[in-house]
Design a protein around this motif. Structure first.
Motif, PDB file in Angstrom:
ATOM      1  N   LEU A  54       0.851  -1.242   0.216  1.00 44.29           N
ATOM      2  CA  LEU A  54      -0.060   0.125   0.067  1.00 44.29           C
ATOM      3  C   LEU A  54       1.061   1.544   0.260  1.00 44.29           C
ATOM      4  CD1 LEU A  54      -2.313  -0.963   2.773  1.00 44.29           C
ATOM      5  CD2 LEU A  54      -2.338  -0.735  -0.004  1.00 44.29           C
ATOM      6  N   TYR A  55       1.887   1.059   1.034  1.00 42.07           N
ATOM      7  CA  TYR A  55       2.234   2.935   1.233  1.00 42.07           C
ATOM      8  C   TYR A  55       3.314   2.663  -0.432  1.00 42.07           C
ATOM      9  CZ  TYR A  55       6.814   5.649   2.387  1.00 42.07           C
ATOM     10  OH  TYR A  55       7.943   6.354   2.687  1.00 42.07           O
ATOM     11  N   ASP A  56       4.702   1.787  -1.097  1.00 42.47           N
ATOM     12  CA  ASP A  56       4.652   1.844  -2.065  1.00 42.47           C
ATOM     13  C   ASP A  56       4.210   2.111  -3.412  1.00 42.47           C
ATOM     14  OD1 ASP A  56       6.825   1.340  -0.908  1.00 42.47           O
ATOM     15  OD2 ASP A  56       7.237  -1.065  -1.256  1.00 42.47           O
ATOM     16  N   SER A  57       2.963   2.152  -3.570  1.00 43.71           N
ATOM     17  CA  SER A  57       2.083   2.304  -4.541  1.00 43.71           C
ATOM     18  C   SER A  57       1.354   3.648  -4.669  1.00 43.71           C
ATOM     19  CB  SER A  57       0.018   0.980  -4.929  1.00 43.71           C
ATOM     20  OG  SER A  57       0.314   0.947  -3.237  1.00 43.71           O
ATOM     21  N   LYS A  58       1.273   3.831  -3.216  1.00 43.94           N
ATOM     22  CA  LYS A  58       0.971   5.928  -3.100  1.00 43.94           C
ATOM     23  C   LYS A  58      -0.376   5.505  -2.859  1.00 43.94           C
ATOM     24  CE  LYS A  58       5.117   7.184  -3.765  1.00 43.94           C
ATOM     25  NZ  LYS A  58       5.701   5.597  -4.788  1.00 43.94           N
ATOM     26  N   MET A  59      -0.687   4.760  -2.147  1.00 45.66           N
ATOM     27  CA  MET A  59      -2.378   3.971  -1.543  1.00 45.66           C
ATOM     28  C   MET A  59      -3.013   4.874   0.036  1.00 45.66           C
ATOM     29  SD  MET A  59      -3.897   3.605  -4.162  1.00 45.66           S
ATOM     30  CE  MET A  59      -5.221   2.815  -4.413  1.00 45.66           C
ATOM     31  N   ILE A  60      -1.811   5.319   0.607  1.00 44.12           N
ATOM     32  CA  ILE A  60      -2.005   5.841   1.720  1.00 44.12           C
ATOM     33  C   ILE A  60      -1.852   7.215   2.036  1.00 44.12           C
ATOM     34  CG2 ILE A  60      -1.121   5.046   3.892  1.00 44.12           C
ATOM     35  CD1 ILE A  60       0.376   3.708   3.692  1.00 44.12           C
ATOM     36  N   PHE A  61      -2.596   8.145   1.894  1.00 43.31           N
ATOM     37  CA  PHE A  61      -3.561   9.769   2.612  1.00 43.31           C
ATOM     38  C   PHE A  61      -2.297   9.849   3.377  1.00 43.31           C
ATOM     39  CE2 PHE A  61      -8.093   7.714   0.825  1.00 43.31           C
ATOM     40  CZ  PHE A  61      -7.679   8.034   0.169  1.00 43.31           C
ATOM     41  N   GLU A  62      -1.360  11.313   3.645  1.00 39.12           N
ATOM     42  CA  GLU A  62      -0.933  11.604   3.982  1.00 39.12           C
ATOM     43  C   GLU A  62      -1.556  11.839   5.730  1.00 39.12           C
ATOM     44  OE1 GLU A  62       0.085  15.735   3.368  1.00 39.12           O
ATOM     45  OE2 GLU A  62       0.620  15.618   1.307  1.00 39.12           O
ATOM     46  N   ASP A  63      -3.108  11.680   6.126  1.00 37.69           N
ATOM     47  CA  ASP A  63      -3.101  11.821   7.068  1.00 37.69           C
ATOM     48  C   ASP A  63      -2.837  10.825   7.751  1.00 37.69           C
ATOM     49  OD1 ASP A  63      -4.865  11.338   5.647  1.00 37.69           O
ATOM     50  OD2 ASP A  63      -6.465  11.278   7.180  1.00 37.69           O
ATOM     51  N   GLN A  64      -3.507   9.235   7.307  1.00 38.17           N
ATOM     52  CA  GLN A  64      -2.882   7.598   7.720  1.00 38.17           C
ATOM     53  C   GLN A  64      -1.862   7.785   7.488  1.00 38.17           C
ATOM     54  OE1 GLN A  64      -5.196   6.360   3.333  1.00 38.17           O
ATOM     55  NE2 GLN A  64      -6.482   5.086   5.328  1.00 38.17           N
ATOM     56  N   LEU A  65      -1.112   8.307   6.647  1.00 39.92           N
ATOM     57  CA  LEU A  65       0.504   7.826   6.904  1.00 39.92           C
ATOM     58  C   LEU A  65       1.238   8.610   8.518  1.00 39.92           C
ATOM     59  CD1 LEU A  65       3.296   6.866   6.015  1.00 39.92           C
ATOM     60  CD2 LEU A  65       4.020   9.379   4.794  1.00 39.92           C
ATOM     61  N   ALA A  66       0.591   9.633   8.799  1.00 39.85           N
ATOM     62  CA  ALA A  66       1.131  10.418   9.875  1.00 39.85           C
ATOM     63  C   ALA A  66       0.736  10.188  10.947  1.00 39.85           C
ATOM     64  CB  ALA A  66       0.093  11.620   9.933  1.00 39.85           C
ATOM     65  N   ALA A  67      -0.365   8.954  10.980  1.00 43.46           N
ATOM     66  CA  ALA A  67      -1.275   8.784  12.187  1.00 43.46           C
ATOM     67  C   ALA A  67       0.060   7.022  12.309  1.00 43.46           C
ATOM     68  CB  ALA A  67      -2.607   8.211  12.368  1.00 43.46           C
ATOM     69  N   LEU A  68       0.275   6.486  10.971  1.00 40.29           N
ATOM     70  CA  LEU A  68       0.925   4.900  11.036  1.00 40.29           C
ATOM     71  C   LEU A  68       1.716   5.453  11.654  1.00 40.29           C
ATOM     72  CD1 LEU A  68       0.766   2.304  10.237  1.00 40.29           C
ATOM     73  CD2 LEU A  68       1.490   3.010   8.103  1.00 40.29           C
ATOM     74  N   GLU A  69       2.742   6.860  11.102  1.00 44.50           N
ATOM     75  CA  GLU A  69       3.744   7.023  12.008  1.00 44.50           C
ATOM     76  C   GLU A  69       3.955   7.457  13.540  1.00 44.50           C
ATOM     77  OE1 GLU A  69       4.901  10.319  10.283  1.00 44.50           O
ATOM     78  OE2 GLU A  69       5.901   9.689   8.277  1.00 44.50           O
ATOM     79  N   ASP A  70       2.520   7.513  14.065  1.00 39.30           N
ATOM     80  CA  ASP A  70       2.747   8.145  15.716  1.00 39.30           C
ATOM     81  C   ASP A  70       2.583   6.849  15.981  1.00 39.30           C
ATOM     82  OD1 ASP A  70       2.563  10.196  15.035  1.00 39.30           O
ATOM     83  OD2 ASP A  70       0.645  11.080  15.718  1.00 39.30           O
ATOM     84  N   ASP A  71       1.394   5.890  15.466  1.00 38.09           N
ATOM     85  CA  ASP A  71       1.709   4.528  15.871  1.00 38.09           C
ATOM     86  C   ASP A  71       2.876   3.587  15.827  1.00 38.09           C
ATOM     87  OD1 ASP A  71      -1.358   4.697  16.646  1.00 38.09           O
ATOM     88  OD2 ASP A  71      -1.389   3.898  14.504  1.00 38.09           O
ATOM     89  N   SER A  72       3.623   3.897  15.028  1.00 29.04           N
ATOM     90  CA  SER A  72       5.245   3.184  15.297  1.00 29.04           C
ATOM     91  C   SER A  72       5.697   3.336  16.527  1.00 29.04           C
ATOM     92  CB  SER A  72       5.539   3.333  13.432  1.00 29.04           C
ATOM     93  OG  SER A  72       4.363   2.674  12.828  1.00 29.04           O
TER      94      SER A  72
END
Length: 639
Positions: A54-72
């Motif tokens: 999903l990440y490599d195919s650019k299928m993650i929105f910016e807010d999802q990516l920010a939340a993912l970084e926080d969760d990580s």
């Protein structure tokens, strides 16, 4: 800038955006769709791999990516790294335990193809979830942890994927970064897997060394860490593999009818999803199981008529002739129709916490057909880890076995190896409506082809007319000692005085003859009622009023007998007596033996009794005498 100029710029900008959106939608609409699953043992990195895709195919929105970084960061991922598994593990329990429990579906797309991927659980206890995800997949990515090699659950999921009919297998040896991208480790795992794959019938698979965490060989191959690898990247392979729908288009035409479309008197069409092959106007077709033939007049869709329809399209077909065709029938190529039968050998994957009860009636749903079915005692259960055939009396949660299936009427089918749509079925519990199993038909049993219903000249209406009465089955049910036999006997005596033609089937008497080979286990009780139901049906066909007195403790079996008879002929009479009262009347001493452990599987003590939900007649034996009960029953039955 004037207002008019501003409005003109805005209009042109909106037009450009609209054109870009239309171009984008057209581009994606014309792409092929690949459904695939990721599976393997626990912690092999399935969720991480999907997150990476999903990440490599650019299928993650910016807010999802920010939340993912926080969760990580919250779960302790080191440095700038992202825990991609958190994109897919949606359940709270999954994140807490670091495992996948449910099947998670995700969509992504590349320039060449669209994808729906199912992340399936690795734990053995969630095998049924894995089967659910695999049922619609074209390809399976079997992940193997490079540090652990081929594990029992790797073999289990490979076997299930092959069993479900997935033809394309990718063996993704994951976490290569944790073994320093060692080629010998990769080659050893591939060799071990190939040896097992040949045992279960997997002749071809595509091995790829990857790191879902670092991204090696996911979108580009070879990565600089695996210069020794000369195969495709995972994405390259997913984009180019042949779809199952392409192969299905080369098979003879099949379309299970889901709906007869009759909006007005001038139009009659048959709607459904084309499961195999292709169809054109003018093509000769045959309706199965009736065997009636006709010619396709037109292929109708919401967007207009088509010159051709292919596998995977939902269409409405009109015919040149007015022939009988309804939901559950299959419209097929005239010179190569599918079979119809009512007995099959099948592989069954049991998916319920409640074990399979041989002889119990279940709903069987195959394509658009729904019929009542019973499962015989399994021929054997398959040990997925060793592939041994084990003896089994029943199937329990996640068990896989081979058994004979009998339906109450012929259904249209093809072997699962030829057609998933016409060879795969599910079993549904008649009481809870829960799906309890998935099944795959191997072949019909020869005896099913040779046994036909013999029509007779004298009908059941003739029999009832000669007796001047309406046939019925009075089904007395209740605990042992409730008074069933006493009241049933009194009802028959009173009906005899009214010159009614009757026959009483009593539980104890039946076990002296017809059912003397049966015990009192749950399976034997079910078979006991099935046999009695068939006898009662034949007697009702002869025009008799049949009175039965059986504990018949399970609702499913009482409903099974009800479904054997025409509407209104099955009359359920609940002899409602509290357990304490029935035990006090224990003239046979059965409750005493059951309480002491001498008598096993006794209803009300160590075997359940399921009271009727809505019986036609309920008799409270604590409030009336047997004679009063008999009079009440007759008053409700005889006009």
């Amino acid at each position: 800038m004037t207002d008019s100029t501003t409005q003109d710029v805005v209009y042109k900008t909106d037009t450009l955006i609209a054109e870009d959106i239309d171009t984008y939608l057209d581009l994606h609409q014309n792409k092929s769709l690949l459904r695939f699953i990721t599976c393997g043992s626990v912690d092999d990195g399935k969720s991480t791999l999907i997150g990476r895709l999903l990440y490599d195919s650019k299928m993650i929105f910016e807010d999802q990516l920010a939340a993912l970084e926080d969760d990580s960061r919250r779960v302790g991922t080191q440095g700038e790294d992202i825990d991609f598994a958190l994109l897919v593990d949606g359940l709270a329990a999954e994140r807490e335990q670091g495992i996948t429990i449910d099947v998670a579906y995700r969509f992504f797309a590349t320039e060449k193809r669209k994808f729906i991927v199912a992340d399936t659980p690795g734990h053995e206890q969630y095998t049924r979830n894995m089967v659910t995800g695999a049922s619609t997949a074209d390809l399976a990515v079997i992940l193997i942890d490079a540090r652990k090699g081929v594990l029992p659950q790797t073999k289990r999921h490979s076997f299930l994927a092959h069993l479900i009919g997935i033809r394309h297998i990718v063996v993704a040896v994951n976490k290569m970064d944790l073994v320093d991208y060692d080629r010998d480790t990769f080659d050893k795992i591939v060799s071990d897997y190939r040896e097992f794959a040949q045992e279960i019938g997997i002749s071809e698979f595509t091995p790829i060394p990857i790191s879902g965490f670092k991204g090696d060989n996911i979108t580009k191959a070879p990565s600089e860490n695996t210069p020794w690898y000369n195969g495709p990247s995972l994405i390259d392979h997913l984009e180019t593999v042949e779809l199952d729908t392409v192969a299905a288009q080369n098979r003879p035409f099949r379309m299970p009818v889901q709906w007869v479309n009759r909006p007005n008197l001038d139009f009659r069409g048959f709607s459904g999803l084309i499961s195999d092959g292709q169809v054109t106007p003018g093509q000769q077709i045959r309706v199965v199981p009736s065997g009636k033939t006709s010619t396709v007049k037109s292929i109708v869709t919401m967007d207009g008529n088509l010159d051709q329809a292919v596998t995977g399209q939902s269409v409405t077909i009109t015919l040149e002739d007015e022939i009988d065709c309804s939901r559950g029938d299959v419209i097929a190529t005239a010179d190569a129709p599918p079979e119809s039968a009512d007995q099959f050998e099948s592989t069954i994957v049991w998916m319920s916490d409640e074990k399979l009860i041989p002889g119990r009636g279940y709903w069987l749903k195959l394509a658009s057909q729904t019929v009542s079915a019973t499962i015989a005692e399994p021929k054997y259960e398959i040990d997925v880890n060793t592939l041994e055939h084990l003896a089994a009396k029943a199937l329990e949660l996640n068990s896989i076995g081979v058994a004979e299936v009998t339906t109450d009427k012929p259904i249209v089918f093809e072997p699962y190896a030829d057609s998933k749509q016409l060879g795969g079925f599910i079993l549904i519990d008649k009481i809870t409506n829960a799906t309890v199993a998935a099944g795959m038909i191997h072949f019909s049993l020869r005896r099913a082809q040779n046994v036909h219903w013999q029509p007779t000249s004298i009908t059941r209406e003739d029999h009832s007319g000669m007796k001047n009465q309406k046939p019925a089955v009075l089904w007395f049910t209740g605990l042992s000692g409730s008074g069933k036999s006493t009241i049933a006997n009194m009802v028959e005596k009173k009906l005899a005085r009214m010159n009614r033609h009757t026959f009483l089937l009593d539980g104890d008497n039946i076990r002296h003859g017809l059912n003397k080979d049966l015990g009192f286990t749950e399976a034997d009780r079910i078979e006991n009622i099935r046999r009695v139901g068939e006898v009662a049906k034949l007697m009702a066909d002869a025009g008799l009023i049949v009175i039965t007195a059986f504990i018949s403790p399970f609702r499913a079996e009482r409903d099974m007998v009800r479904n054997m008879l025409p509407d209104g002929e099955f009359i359920e009479v609940h002899i409602d007596t509290p357990l304490k009262v029935a035990e006090e009347r224990d003239v046979k001493g059965l409750y005493k033996k059951a309480r002491s452990g001498e008598l096993k599987n006794f209803t009300g003590i160590d075997s359940p009794y399921e009271e009727p939900d809505n019986p036609e007649i309920r008799i409270d034996t604590t409030a009336m005498t047997p004679e009063e009960a008999a009079d009440l029953i007759i008053s409700k039955v005889i006009p």
